[in-house]
Design a protein around this motif. Structure first.
Motif, PDB file in Angstrom:
ATOM      1  N   THR A  92       0.842  -1.192   0.000  1.00 56.24           N
ATOM      2  CA  THR A  92       0.000   0.000   0.000  1.00 56.24           C
ATOM      3  C   THR A  92       0.875   1.238   0.000  1.00 56.24           C
ATOM      4  OG1 THR A  92      -0.155   0.220   2.406  1.00 56.24           O
ATOM      5  CG2 THR A  92      -1.769  -1.226   1.318  1.00 56.24           C
ATOM      6  N   THR A  93       0.354   2.305  -0.564  1.00 52.98           N
ATOM      7  CA  THR A  93       1.101   3.570  -0.586  1.00 52.98           C
ATOM      8  C   THR A  93       1.396   4.031   0.831  1.00 52.98           C
ATOM      9  OG1 THR A  93       0.045   4.169  -2.663  1.00 52.98           O
ATOM     10  CG2 THR A  93       1.042   5.950  -1.413  1.00 52.98           C
ATOM     11  N   HIS A  94       0.437   3.836   1.744  1.00 53.62           N
ATOM     12  CA  HIS A  94       0.651   4.222   3.154  1.00 53.62           C
ATOM     13  C   HIS A  94       1.866   3.503   3.722  1.00 53.62           C
ATOM     14  CE1 HIS A  94      -0.314   5.175   7.366  1.00 53.62           C
ATOM     15  NE2 HIS A  94       0.010   3.919   7.612  1.00 53.62           N
ATOM     16  N   ASP A  95       1.961   2.201   3.500  1.00 51.61           N
ATOM     17  CA  ASP A  95       3.081   1.438   4.062  1.00 51.61           C
ATOM     18  C   ASP A  95       4.419   1.891   3.481  1.00 51.61           C
ATOM     19  OD1 ASP A  95       1.348   0.024   5.630  1.00 51.61           O
ATOM     20  OD2 ASP A  95       1.394  -1.808   4.419  1.00 51.61           O
ATOM     21  N   VAL A  96       4.440   2.177   2.184  1.00 54.35           N
ATOM     22  CA  VAL A  96       5.687   2.627   1.558  1.00 54.35           C
ATOM     23  C   VAL A  96       6.122   3.967   2.136  1.00 54.35           C
ATOM     24  CG1 VAL A  96       6.803   3.281  -0.603  1.00 54.35           C
ATOM     25  CG2 VAL A  96       5.193   1.367  -0.574  1.00 54.35           C
ATOM     26  N   LEU A  97       5.177   4.907   2.228  1.00 52.86           N
ATOM     27  CA  LEU A  97       5.515   6.230   2.746  1.00 52.86           C
ATOM     28  C   LEU A  97       5.941   6.156   4.205  1.00 52.86           C
ATOM     29  CD1 LEU A  97       2.666   8.414   1.166  1.00 52.86           C
ATOM     30  CD2 LEU A  97       5.049   8.258   0.430  1.00 52.86           C
ATOM     31  N   GLN A  98       5.245   5.348   5.011  1.00 52.68           N
ATOM     32  CA  GLN A  98       5.600   5.235   6.425  1.00 52.68           C
ATOM     33  C   GLN A  98       6.990   4.654   6.595  1.00 52.68           C
ATOM     34  OE1 GLN A  98       2.914   7.389   7.699  1.00 52.68           O
ATOM     35  NE2 GLN A  98       3.813   6.238   9.373  1.00 52.68           N
ATOM     36  N   TRP A  99       7.315   3.642   5.811  1.00 46.72           N
ATOM     37  CA  TRP A  99       8.647   3.032   5.911  1.00 46.72           C
ATOM     38  C   TRP A  99       9.720   4.045   5.510  1.00 46.72           C
ATOM     39  CZ3 TRP A  99      12.688   1.970   2.590  1.00 46.72           C
ATOM     40  CH2 TRP A  99      13.671   1.105   3.087  1.00 46.72           C
ATOM     41  N   LEU A 100       9.480   4.785   4.435  1.00 44.39           N
ATOM     42  CA  LEU A 100      10.443   5.799   4.019  1.00 44.39           C
ATOM     43  C   LEU A 100      10.592   6.867   5.095  1.00 44.39           C
ATOM     44  CD1 LEU A 100       9.504   6.264   0.246  1.00 44.39           C
ATOM     45  CD2 LEU A 100      11.665   5.363   1.127  1.00 44.39           C
ATOM     46  N   GLY A 101       9.482   7.246   5.726  1.00 42.13           N
ATOM     47  CA  GLY A 101       9.546   8.226   6.801  1.00 42.13           C
ATOM     48  C   GLY A 101      10.401   7.743   7.958  1.00 42.13           C
ATOM     49  N   GLN A 102      10.269   6.478   8.296  1.00 38.69           N
ATOM     50  CA  GLN A 102      11.079   5.918   9.373  1.00 38.69           C
ATOM     51  C   GLN A 102      12.558   5.934   9.010  1.00 38.69           C
ATOM     52  OE1 GLN A 102       9.404   2.021   9.940  1.00 38.69           O
ATOM     53  NE2 GLN A 102       7.456   2.808  10.730  1.00 38.69           N
ATOM     54  N   GLN A 103      12.875   5.585   7.781  1.00 36.94           N
ATOM     55  CA  GLN A 103      14.280   5.555   7.358  1.00 36.94           C
ATOM     56  C   GLN A 103      14.884   6.953   7.331  1.00 36.94           C
ATOM     57  OE1 GLN A 103      15.443   2.355   7.066  1.00 36.94           O
ATOM     58  NE2 GLN A 103      13.300   2.014   7.625  1.00 36.94           N
ATOM     59  N   LEU A 104      14.065   7.949   6.993  1.00 42.49           N
ATOM     60  CA  LEU A 104      14.545   9.326   6.878  1.00 42.49           C
ATOM     61  C   LEU A 104      14.327  10.133   8.158  1.00 42.49           C
ATOM     62  CD1 LEU A 104      13.199   9.990   3.278  1.00 42.49           C
ATOM     63  CD2 LEU A 104      15.613   9.784   3.938  1.00 42.49           C
ATOM     64  N   ASP A 105      13.766   9.464   9.166  1.00 39.73           N
ATOM     65  CA  ASP A 105      13.487  10.115  10.459  1.00 39.73           C
ATOM     66  C   ASP A 105      12.589  11.341  10.267  1.00 39.73           C
ATOM     67  OD1 ASP A 105      13.627  10.282  13.206  1.00 39.73           O
ATOM     68  OD2 ASP A 105      15.419  11.554  13.203  1.00 39.73           O
ATOM     69  N   VAL A 106      11.533  11.148   9.492  1.00 43.28           N
ATOM     70  CA  VAL A 106      10.561  12.207   9.230  1.00 43.28           C
ATOM     71  C   VAL A 106       9.189  11.732   9.695  1.00 43.28           C
ATOM     72  CG1 VAL A 106       9.400  13.578   7.457  1.00 43.28           C
ATOM     73  CG2 VAL A 106      11.849  13.085   7.251  1.00 43.28           C
ATOM     74  N   THR A 107       8.521  12.538  10.498  1.00 44.25           N
ATOM     75  CA  THR A 107       7.154  12.235  10.913  1.00 44.25           C
ATOM     76  C   THR A 107       6.185  12.749   9.852  1.00 44.25           C
ATOM     77  OG1 THR A 107       7.747  12.394  13.253  1.00 44.25           O
ATOM     78  CG2 THR A 107       5.402  12.559  12.696  1.00 44.25           C
TER      79      THR A 107
END
Length: 288
Positions: free
Chosen positions: A225-240
């Motif tokens: 899902t797009t949500h899962d991809v964005l959330q994972w990228l946010g975690q890797q980039l330390d972005v909320t």
């Protein structure tokens, strides 16, 4: 063993990566056709030409064993799409016919935009295609043009291509733009290196007289899902991420909501460089 001649027509980002992979195999002479030949990788023979001009396709080798058509549109208008995927392809086919050249196979980089499904269902090579959007309609027309030519052909419908220089989702995350978890909006993607890898793999199968179908889906093994991809990228980039004020996931606007099966491709024995988005984006984020 004599080297085989391969023409990559429209040798952009995917074509250049394909050129690098093919030249490393030492059994091909690779020719890259594009307007700006200065961007071709080392080892690829340059052909300066314009796909949109039938008499401006440059000087080709006397005989071609394989042709890869991997053009990209200069924009999103109907005229630009038709020039890139219909007119350009027709010019290549006409040139081959006039030269009385008979390549073993022509491979075409198509798109999963040919599918109309929008409820998260699975699709494969035999699924119905009734696209509403311009890009999908033009791609289907191009596939038909290819299929009706006098040559053996294969179209590969690639999902959302990402890789070096293709940072749309990463840039979205860096701006803090997320999306809601529900409704579930599935997206499909493929790393640029695997786009080239799939084409090279199918050419090698054809060389070895192994079966090659006329259509494949070129997506990785995880239609997340797009949500899962964005959330994972946010975690890797330390972005909320703000998952409230950005209610329309980009996939629902651009590529529909479907899950593409790569089973037919996997059955050919292809091994992905990046089998899912985490593997693919990890390398990109490391290189930032």
């Amino acid at each position: 063993m004599n080297k085989l001649n391969i023409l990559i027509a429209g040798c952009g980002a995917v074509g250049c990566e394909l050129g690098r992979q093919l030249t490393s195999m030492k059994c091909f002479n690779v020719w890259g056709l594009r307007r700006n030949i200065s961007k071709l990788p080392s080892g690829v023979h340059p052909i300066q030409g314009d796909l949109f001009q039938e008499e401006g396709l440059g000087q080709w080798p006397e005989h071609l064993d394989y042709v890869v058509y991997s053009a990209a549109s200069d924009g999103s208008s109907e005229e630009q799409y038709r020039r890139a995927y219909i007119s350009g392809l027709q010019n290549i086919l006409s040139r081959l016919t006039k030269k009385n050249d008979h390549p073993k196979r022509i491979l075409f980089t198509s798109s999963t935009s040919t599918f109309h499904q929008n409820d998260g269902e699975w699709v494969n090579e035999i699924s119905e295609t009734c696209p509403i959007k311009l890009n999908g309609k033009v791609m289907l027309e191009a596939e038909a043009l290819l299929r009706n030519s006098p040559f053996p052909t294969t179209a590969i419908r690639f999902g959302g291509i990402y890789g070096p220089g293709r940072n749309r989702l990463v840039n979205r995350v860096l701006k803090g733009e997320g999306c809601p978890k529900e409704p579930l909006i599935y997206s499909n993607r493929i790393h640029q290196k695997d786009c080239a890898g799939i084409i090279a793999h199918l050419i090698r199968r054809d060389m070895d007289n192994l079966p090659v179908d006329n259509l494949y889906l070129g997506t990785d093994s995880d239609p997340a899902t797009t949500h899962d991809v964005l959330q994972w990228l946010g975690q890797q980039l330390d972005v909320t991420l703000d998952n409230v004020n950005y209610p329309s996931p980009p996939s629902s606007q651009q590529g529909g909501n479907k899950r593409c099966s790569n089973q037919r491709l996997m059955e050919t024995g292809y091994k992905f460089y990046f089998p899912d988005f985490k593997a693919g984006y990890s390398g990109l984020l490391h290189d930032r």
